[in-house]
Scaffold this active site. Structure first.
Site, mmCIF file in Angstrom:
data_model
loop_
_atom_site.group_PDB
_atom_site.id
_atom_site.type_symbol
_atom_site.label_atom_id
_atom_site.label_comp_id
_atom_site.label_asym_id
_atom_site.label_seq_id
_atom_site.Cartn_x
_atom_site.Cartn_y
_atom_site.Cartn_z
ATOM 1 N N ASP A 63 0.812 -1.215 0.000
ATOM 2 C CA ASP A 63 0.000 0.000 0.000
ATOM 3 C C ASP A 63 0.847 1.266 0.000
ATOM 4 O O ASP A 63 0.447 2.301 0.527
ATOM 5 C CB ASP A 63 -0.984 0.013 1.191
ATOM 6 C CG ASP A 63 -1.779 -1.272 1.254
ATOM 7 O OD1 ASP A 63 -2.326 -1.667 0.220
ATOM 8 O OD2 ASP A 63 -1.815 -1.902 2.333
ATOM 9 N N LYS A 65 2.366 1.981 -5.174
ATOM 10 C CA LYS A 65 3.201 1.552 -6.311
ATOM 11 C C LYS A 65 2.485 1.757 -7.635
ATOM 12 O O LYS A 65 3.092 2.121 -8.629
ATOM 13 C CB LYS A 65 3.546 0.053 -6.188
ATOM 14 C CG LYS A 65 4.387 -0.297 -5.004
ATOM 15 C CD LYS A 65 4.592 -1.794 -4.915
ATOM 16 C CE LYS A 65 3.379 -2.580 -4.496
ATOM 17 N NZ LYS A 65 2.877 -2.348 -3.156
ATOM 18 N N GLY A 105 -4.185 -4.506 -4.340
ATOM 19 C CA GLY A 105 -5.156 -3.505 -4.780
ATOM 20 C C GLY A 105 -4.409 -2.260 -5.177
ATOM 21 O O GLY A 105 -3.699 -1.679 -4.369
ATOM 22 N N HIS A 106 -4.488 -1.906 -6.435
ATOM 23 C CA HIS A 106 -3.822 -0.699 -6.907
ATOM 24 C C HIS A 106 -4.876 0.327 -7.283
ATOM 25 O O HIS A 106 -5.715 0.065 -8.129
ATOM 26 C CB HIS A 106 -2.957 -1.004 -8.148
ATOM 27 C CG HIS A 106 -1.757 -1.826 -7.823
ATOM 28 N ND1 HIS A 106 -1.038 -2.501 -8.776
ATOM 29 C CD2 HIS A 106 -1.143 -2.067 -6.653
ATOM 30 C CE1 HIS A 106 -0.035 -3.128 -8.193
ATOM 31 N NE2 HIS A 106 -0.082 -2.884 -6.909
ATOM 32 N N GLN A 140 2.117 -6.323 -3.274
ATOM 33 C CA GLN A 140 2.557 -6.387 -1.876
ATOM 34 C C GLN A 140 3.922 -5.696 -1.744
ATOM 35 O O GLN A 140 4.169 -4.757 -2.479
ATOM 36 C CB GLN A 140 2.586 -7.829 -1.347
ATOM 37 C CG GLN A 140 1.213 -8.457 -1.208
ATOM 38 C CD GLN A 140 0.711 -9.041 -2.501
ATOM 39 O OE1 GLN A 140 1.426 -9.725 -3.200
ATOM 40 N NE2 GLN A 140 -0.519 -8.773 -2.833
HETATM 41 P P1 IMP Z 1 -2.433 -12.944 1.921
HETATM 42 O O1 IMP Z 1 -1.506 -12.362 0.889
HETATM 43 O O2 IMP Z 1 -3.882 -12.718 1.619
HETATM 44 O O3 IMP Z 1 -2.108 -14.366 2.241
HETATM 45 O O4 IMP Z 1 -2.172 -12.148 3.290
HETATM 46 C C1 IMP Z 1 -0.943 -12.235 4.000
HETATM 47 C C2 IMP Z 1 -0.562 -10.881 4.580
HETATM 48 O O5 IMP Z 1 -0.245 -9.995 3.529
HETATM 49 C C3 IMP Z 1 -1.677 -10.214 5.374
HETATM 50 O O6 IMP Z 1 -1.103 -9.498 6.450
HETATM 51 C C4 IMP Z 1 -2.286 -9.244 4.371
HETATM 52 O O7 IMP Z 1 -2.905 -8.157 5.024
HETATM 53 C C5 IMP Z 1 -1.041 -8.808 3.635
HETATM 54 N N1 IMP Z 1 -1.314 -8.341 2.268
HETATM 55 C C6 IMP Z 1 -1.589 -9.087 1.186
HETATM 56 N N2 IMP Z 1 -1.760 -8.310 0.097
HETATM 57 C C7 IMP Z 1 -1.554 -7.050 0.496
HETATM 58 C C8 IMP Z 1 -1.550 -5.789 -0.187
HETATM 59 O O8 IMP Z 1 -1.748 -5.682 -1.402
HETATM 60 N N3 IMP Z 1 -1.297 -4.706 0.581
HETATM 61 C C9 IMP Z 1 -1.027 -4.794 1.901
HETATM 62 N N4 IMP Z 1 -1.012 -5.935 2.580
HETATM 63 C C10 IMP Z 1 -1.273 -7.065 1.879
#
Ligand code: IMP
Length: 430
Positions: free
Chosen positions: A13, A16, A40-41, A223
């Protein structure tokens, strides 16, 4: 080789997408190399908001070929819904290319993500519950189903039956859930094939053809560094490798294909989900509340409130190393405008008084460190219309220079608002 990587240096977040969008205008290809619709972009173009999850940000430029690489995990229904959303906004998605080697997120992955999180109770990871972890786990276990399997209904059904035999056993016997129906899954997935088939391609080939022709290729991470499966705050991480090195496996290029790595850092830090966060400003802290409100720090997909904190230069410096960042793009500097003073974490103090200038590898230490802050004066005026670095207030310029010094690489872009045009480009990047 004209390859550029955009990578988050914090916990995601960082914004990017807006830099991918900004740099995409000079690129032929824009390639996602990992993650799935957990990302999410949000892009704002001429006041119109685009929330993307799977499709690379470059899709908004007609001359860019958006590519979903083999390292991505794809929920095809989500992808098609995103394509429909873009088409409804008159964005042409017909040149989107999806790797046949990318893995599919299946309904049992999502179900398992939900029930395992519940099962973990207070130890939950705080995942996005999109099935990301279970899909990557199946990939590593070699029981995953790939995009190319959709093109052979018999193989698809065989692989599905094999997977369901185990998944339904686990769902029913361990988690007391109803088993999933193979016919229903098969019908749903195969019904999407006519729309997906024209988009499936040998994306490794595409990337190399572009690089060989001297065209510019942009690799877009989802991420971020500290959510990386190997280098993040494990186990509170995602199940892929967002670090720049992930481009190698996730898109099919060697390290020499890349000559520029842009680390994106927000002017403060946020995190969603569980896990250590040394500079966190806890619930009720006025500055934390202000960062969340002014920065609209709520998940693009999940709506979850992000945990706020001061900029952590210890982590930033380490992220520069982990990704071999050639430069930093700083986002959301405008959010700090209201603050009388701004803190930057320059080191950590361990429980036993040890001073850490680097991120301690041992998680038990990281969980307990206290940040050592330097306090800088704020500038207390809005900067969202500023176009040149020299037109920023002196205190804002000093803040940027201070962070740059700590990061060890130049800051070449500064975001001063959500719009595509609200980007200050520093001379060094020109
Ligand atoms: P997962 O990727 O859904 O397995 O989540 C694992 C961890 O990554 C959790 O703490 C999510 O909140 C975090 N996470 C996954 N995708 C994002 C993102 O795009 N932005 C911020 N945190 C993310």
């Amino acid at each position: 080789m004209p390859g550029t990587v955009i990578v988050g240096t914090q916990w995601g977040d960082e914004g990017k997408g807006r830099f991918t969008d900004y740099l995409a205008k000079e690129s032929a290809l824009c390639v996602r190399y990992q993650g799935g619709h957990n990302a999410g972009h949000t892009l704002v173009v001429d006041g119109e908001v685009f929330a993307l999850q799977l499709v690379p940000s470059g899709v908004l430029y007609p001359h860019v070929t958006p590519v979903i690489g083999n390292g991505v995990v794809i929920d095809p229904a989500v992808l098609l819904a995103e394509i429909d959303m873009l088409e409804a906004k008159h964005i042409d998605t017909s040149n989107l290319q999806i790797s046949g080697n990318a893995h599919l997120i299946m309904p049992y992955h999502q179900e398992l993500d939900r029930v395992t999180e519940r099962f973990l109770g207070k130890n939950k990871l705080g995942t996005t519950k999109r099935g990301i972890g279970p899909a990557y786990a199946d990939k590593a276990l070699r029981v995953g189903i790939r995009v190319q399997d959709l093109l052979d209904p018999k193989i698809f059904r065989e692989k599905l039956d094999l997977a369901l035999r185990e998944k339904n056993g686990v769902l029913a016997k361990v988690y007391n859930r109803l088993p999933l129906d193979a016919d229903e899954i098969c019908d749903t997935y195969l019904a999407m094939v006519p729309r997906l088939e024209p988009l499936i391609a040998d994306t490794v080939h595409l990337v190399h053809d572009a690089l060989d022709a001297g065209q510019h290729v942009l690799f877009e991470g989802a991420q971020a560094t500290y959510l990386d499966l190997d280098h993040g705050t494990y186990p509170f991480v995602t199940s892929s490798n967002p670090v720049a090195g992930g481009v190698g496996t996730g898109a099919g290029v060697g390290p020499l294909a890349i000559d520029r790595v842009i680390g994106v850092a927000k002017a403060y830090v946020t995190r969603v989900g569980s896990g250590p966060f040394p500079t966190e400003l806890f619930d009720g802290d006025d500055v934390g509340e202000l960062l969340v409100e002014r920065g609209a720090e709520f998940g693009t997909n999940t709506g979850r409130r992000r945990r706020p904190g001061w900029l952590d230069a210890v982590m930033l410096r380490h992220a520069v190393r982990l990704n071999t960042c050639t430069e930093i793009a700083m986002t959301k500097l405008d959010v700090l405008a209201a603050l009388p003073e701004i803190k930057v974490c320059v080191a950590y103090l361990g429980e036993d008084g040890t001073r850490y200038e680097h991120v301690p590898y041992h998680q038990s230490v990281l969980h307990k460190v206290k940040p050592v802050y330097e306090t800088l004066p704020g500038w207390k005026c809005e900067i969202d219309r500023v176009e040149r670095f020299d037109d920023l207030p002196a205190e804002a310029r000093d803040f940027v220079r201070f962070v740059q010094e700590l990061a060890g690489v130049p800051i070449t872009f500064i975001g001063v608002g959500p719009g595509r045009e609200q980007t200050v480009v520093l001379p060094r990047a020109a």
